[in-house]
Every structure is written in structure tokens, then in C-alpha cells.
Design an enzyme around this catalytic site. Structure first.
Site, short mmCIF file in Angstrom:
data_model
loop_
_atom_site.label_atom_id
_atom_site.label_comp_id
_atom_site.label_asym_id
_atom_site.label_seq_id
_atom_site.Cartn_x
_atom_site.Cartn_y
_atom_site.Cartn_z
N HIS A 138 0.82 -1.21 0.00
CA HIS A 138 0.00 0.00 0.00
C HIS A 138 0.87 1.27 0.00
O HIS A 138 0.40 2.35 -0.35
CB HIS A 138 -0.93 0.00 1.22
N ALA A 139 2.14 1.14 0.37
CA ALA A 139 3.04 2.29 0.31
C ALA A 139 3.31 2.70 -1.13
O ALA A 139 3.74 3.83 -1.38
CB ALA A 139 4.35 1.97 1.02
#
Length: 469
Positions: A138-139
Site C-alpha cells: 500500500h506504500a
């Protein structure tokens, strides 16, 4: 793509530990072309593996083993065969088997020594189909970024050449560099930057002031305050094992219900989830007296920016309200009030608000304090609009797509929704050891449609009787 991670990207990195892999993914199901000569999935994989990666897929984190803030750097030892994998379901390739495989793949942490993504081609799905499961940290991407990636590698016609997702997204428009500007332009840019930062601070202060006024009861805005959620069976410490369930509904039907109920499609989605969660908790004898609240991600995506560009609003799910239409109205008022808080607020202020909220959650997560503090929200429910036209991957037609999202400690259920053509796919991600029967909730979401239909019918019947007098 910029080499720097933004603050929200870093927050997602800090959320991760063994019990909370911070992976987002999609599970897409494709139809093998009729009368195809040969093994289509295997031939497709051969074409895909020959395509080199572009940004961000050829980039890994720097400073993995040091205390320095990481950035993205080119992986000089990139190995396509590590990231691209091939598997097959046992015959007859039932949907349950595919969901079980996706659950296990989503439970695993990505290797931070390598680019943070995996691509799995899964053959042997029943009815002459195959599946693609692709996950990223998700980064590196948010929901709308994932939709843009899907639309970039899929095509509107079956005859187009197949394009691997990892070739990268179209480059953002190049912005003029400070070095190419004259003194006057540099001064103007500097003033604009200072003014923008000043507005961001003012807007951020306004947002926090608004939350404070709600907390003490001065502001009558009906959207809940973060960390005011009741404890529920969904808000317990979790393990790293996942269980994934899906449900497909008609988008046209949900739009029609929204029109009849004077509600948005998003409000209908929240109401269906609310009705399902209420019934599930009643089955367990564990319905809190106070309503559950949902964290609802909102995209604030801008051109020429990469990384996560989202903020969050908090919505009242009204799970303590037995009447379906009253519940829908309370949800609609709550989401309307929540969105009003973002009006006239800069994108930077909205995203920084999300960064601070995620930062608090990350600290609680890393210190294992989620069991003794009120939940930031009971559940995350996200609705991401997807493509409206049929899409193809090579000659294979996309039949359905489902999102797989992130769980945090103390929040064992995430519901993410993506639309495609005239269907809307619900992806329910749960902790296997706390909500092992998550498919029941998925089935209850479908059943909740009848509750809304019944509520609309009774409302119209009462209006007819009233007008007849």
C-alpha cells in the site's frame, strides 16, 4: 515516479508487522478465448515475462536495514521470475478454491529487499477461465492508482497486443524545474509555495477544530469523531492469516434503489454493509448498543503526483437502528456531513489529516495497544469506481474483478468495492482466526437488498394511504 515516499506512504510502511501485511491486491477472472489452440494461460505468461519492468515496478526501498527514511531506488538485480508466478487449481477449479488460494497469497508479507509486488497467473478456474492475482504494498499504490494501472494494461478490443502491468504507467507530465526558471519565476513559485503551506496549516487546524467541537457536542455535524467507536467482535487483536469472500451485485439495481430512496450509490453500499453487519452481530448475540462507525477512504488524486493520495471520512453505520429506511437516512446524513468537512479544504490538508490519523493507528499497532484503546473505526469500507466498458487482456475477456485490501490490528474486517461494467464487486477481507465465516457476511450483504426494497415499498404504501385520506 518521484524517488521520495510521501508521508502517507511512510505511514503505511510503519503499519506493517507480521500480523498485519499492508498489501492491496486485485483478483481478476478472465474467459479463455473459445477455440483457442494450445494452453492460453501458459502462452500468455510467456508473452508477459518477456516484457521488462518500468517504474514503479523496477524500484525497491532503500535503507531497509538502517534507520534512515527509505526512498525508491532502481533494483539493479531485478528478477522477473521471482515476481511473476504460475499456479493451477485442482480440478474442477471451484470459486471456493480460488478464494482460498487468494486468501493465502494475501496473508504473506512482501519482501522489502525487492520491489514490492507479485503477480500470480492461476489457471484451471472452472467454466474455461483463469485468474490473475496481483498485489502491491500500500506504500506504493492506492485504490484509484490500482484502477489506473488496470485500465492502462487492459484494452477495449481483444485484438490488441497484451501489455504486462509491470511495464509501468504513463509518465506524469514533466513539471518545470527550478533550474530552468528565471529569478521572477522562482520568486513567484516560492511565494506560491509559502501561501500553499500557510493555507494547508490553516485548513488542517480547521479540520482538527471541527473534530474537537463535535467531540464536546458543540458542532451538530452527525459524522462521528475518530476513536469514538464502540468495541465490537470485529475489534480484537488479529493474526496474519486471512480469509477472503466476494459478492457480485447489479450496479444498475443499486442505482435504481438509490434513486427511489433519494440516496447515493455509496450510501446504498454502506447501508447494505450496515444491514449485513447488524444481522451477523445479532446472530452472534454481540450487537453493541452504540452504532458501529466506518472509516471511508476518499480519493483526492491529482495529476502529476504519485504515491497515496487519499484521506478518510468517518461515517455512522447506524447498526443500532432496527428500521432499514431510518438506518439509510442516518447513514446518508452522516456521509453528507462528513464530506462537508472537506469542502474548501486543500488536498494537502486532507492528506495530512489522514497521515496523522494513520500515524496514531501505527503507534497503537506497533505497541500492541489496540485492545485497550477505543477503535479508530470498527471497519473500513471503500468504494472505488472502476471501468464501465468491457475490457480484455490479450484475447481474454475480463469477467469479474474483486479488490483485496488491508487489515490493521484491532480491525479484523475490511470491505472494498469496485465497479466494472454493470456489476459491483464486494471484496471482504477478514482475519481467518476471528472472522472465519466471512462468507456469511458477504451473503448477508446480498440479502440486505431485500430489506431496502421492502423499506421503500412500505414507505410508498404509507404515503399512498396518507394521500388517500
Amino acid at each position: 515516479m518521484s524517488n521520495k515516499l510521501n508521508a502517507l506512504d511512510l505511514a503505511f510502511l510503519s503499519l506493517e508487522k507480521q500480523s498485519t501485511p499492508v498489501n492491496v491486491a486485485s483478483l481478476a477472472i478472465f474467459e479463455i478465448p473459445k477455440n483457442y489452440k494450445g494452453n492460453f494461460p501458459k502462452d500468455l505468461l510467456t508473452k508477459l515475462e518477456s516484457q521488462p519492468p518500468g517504474a514503479p515496478f523496477n524500484q525497491k526501498l532503500s535503507s531497509v536495514r538502517s534507520a534512515a527514511l527509505p526512498s525508491w531506488e532502481i533494483d539493479e538485480n531485478f528478477d522477473i521470475h521471482y515476481h511473476v508466478r504460475h499456479s493451477a487449481l485442482p480440478k474442477p477449479g471451484k470459486m471456493e478454491d480460488l478464494l482460498e488460494l487468494a486468501s493465502r497469497l494475501h496473508s504473506r508479507l512482501l519482501d522489502r529487499e525487492r520491489p514490492l509486488w507479485e503477480f500470480h497467473l492461476i489457471e484451471g478456474v472452472e467454466n474455461n477461465q483463469f485468474a490473475l492475482y496481483m498485489k502491491m504494498h500500500h506504500a506504493a499504490i492506492d485504490g484509484m492508482g490500482g484502477i489506473e494501472l488496470m485500465e492502462n494494461c487492459l484494452s477495449l478490443v481483444a485484438q490488441d497486443e497484451v501489455k504486462a502491468p509491470w511495464v509501468g504507467v504513463p509518465k506524469y507530465q514533466k513539471m518545470a524545474t527550478q533550474e530552468s526558471l528565471g529569478l521572477k519565476e522562482k520568486t513567484t513559485k516560492f511565494v506560491e509555495k509559502v501561501s500553499s503551506s500557510s493555507k494547508m496549516v490553516q485548513d488542517l487546524s480547521k479540520m482538527f477544530m471541527g473534530q474537537g467541537l463535535k467531540a464536546v457536542g458543540i458542532d451538530k455535524n452527525t459524522s462521528p469523531v475518530p476513536f469514538s467507536a464502540p468495541k465490537s467482535l470485529f475489534n480484537v487483536p488479529i493474526t496474519g492469516a486471512r480469509r477472503f469472500a466476494v459478492k457480485n451485485l447489479s450496479l444498475a439495481e443499486l442505482k435504481a434503489l438509490g434513486k427511489q430512496a433519494n440516496a447515493t450509490v455509496n450510501d446504498i453500499v454502506l447501508a447494505l454493509c450496515s444491514g449485513a453487519l447488524r444481522k451477523y452481530m445479532m446472530d452472534k448475540g454481540a450487537l453493541p448498543k452504540k452504532s458501529l462507525i466506518a472509516s471511508v477512504p476518499v480519493s483526492v488524486r491529482q495529476v502529476n503526483r504519485s504515491g497515496n493520495q487519499i484521506t478518510y471520512v468517518i461515517a455512522n453505520l447506524a447498526t443500532n437502528e432496527p428500521d432499514t429506511m431510518t438506518r439509510l437516512n442516518l447513514i446518508g446524513q452522516s456521509t453528507q456531513d462528513a464530506k462537508s468537512e472537506l469542502v474548501n479544504v486543500s488536498t494537502d490538508a486532507a492528506t495530512n489529516f489522514a497521515v496523522m490519523a494513520q500515524g496514531v493507528v501505527a503507534v497503537l499497532n506497533q505497541l500492541n495497544l489496540s485492545s485497550i484503546t477505543p477503535p479508530a473505526a470498527n471497519v473500513t469500507i471503500s468504494n472505488v469506481p472502476g471501468p464501465r466498458q468491457p475490457l480484455y487482456f490479450g484475447q481474454a475477456k475480463l469477467k469479474a474483478t474483486y479488490p483485496l485490501s488491508v487489515l490493521i490490528d484491532g480491525q479484523s474486517l475490511n470491505i472494498t468495492v469496485v465497479s466494472y461494467c454493470d456489476s459491483i464487486g464486494f471484496g471482504l477481507m477478514a482475519c481467518r482466526d476471528t472472522i472465519g465465516d466471512v462468507q456469511v457476511i458477504a451473503d448477508y450483504i446480498e440479502e440486505a437488498i431485500e430489506g431496502i426494497k421492502g423499506g421503500i415499498y412500505l414507505r410508498d404504501l404509507m404515503l399512498e394511504q396518507k394521500n388517500a385520506k
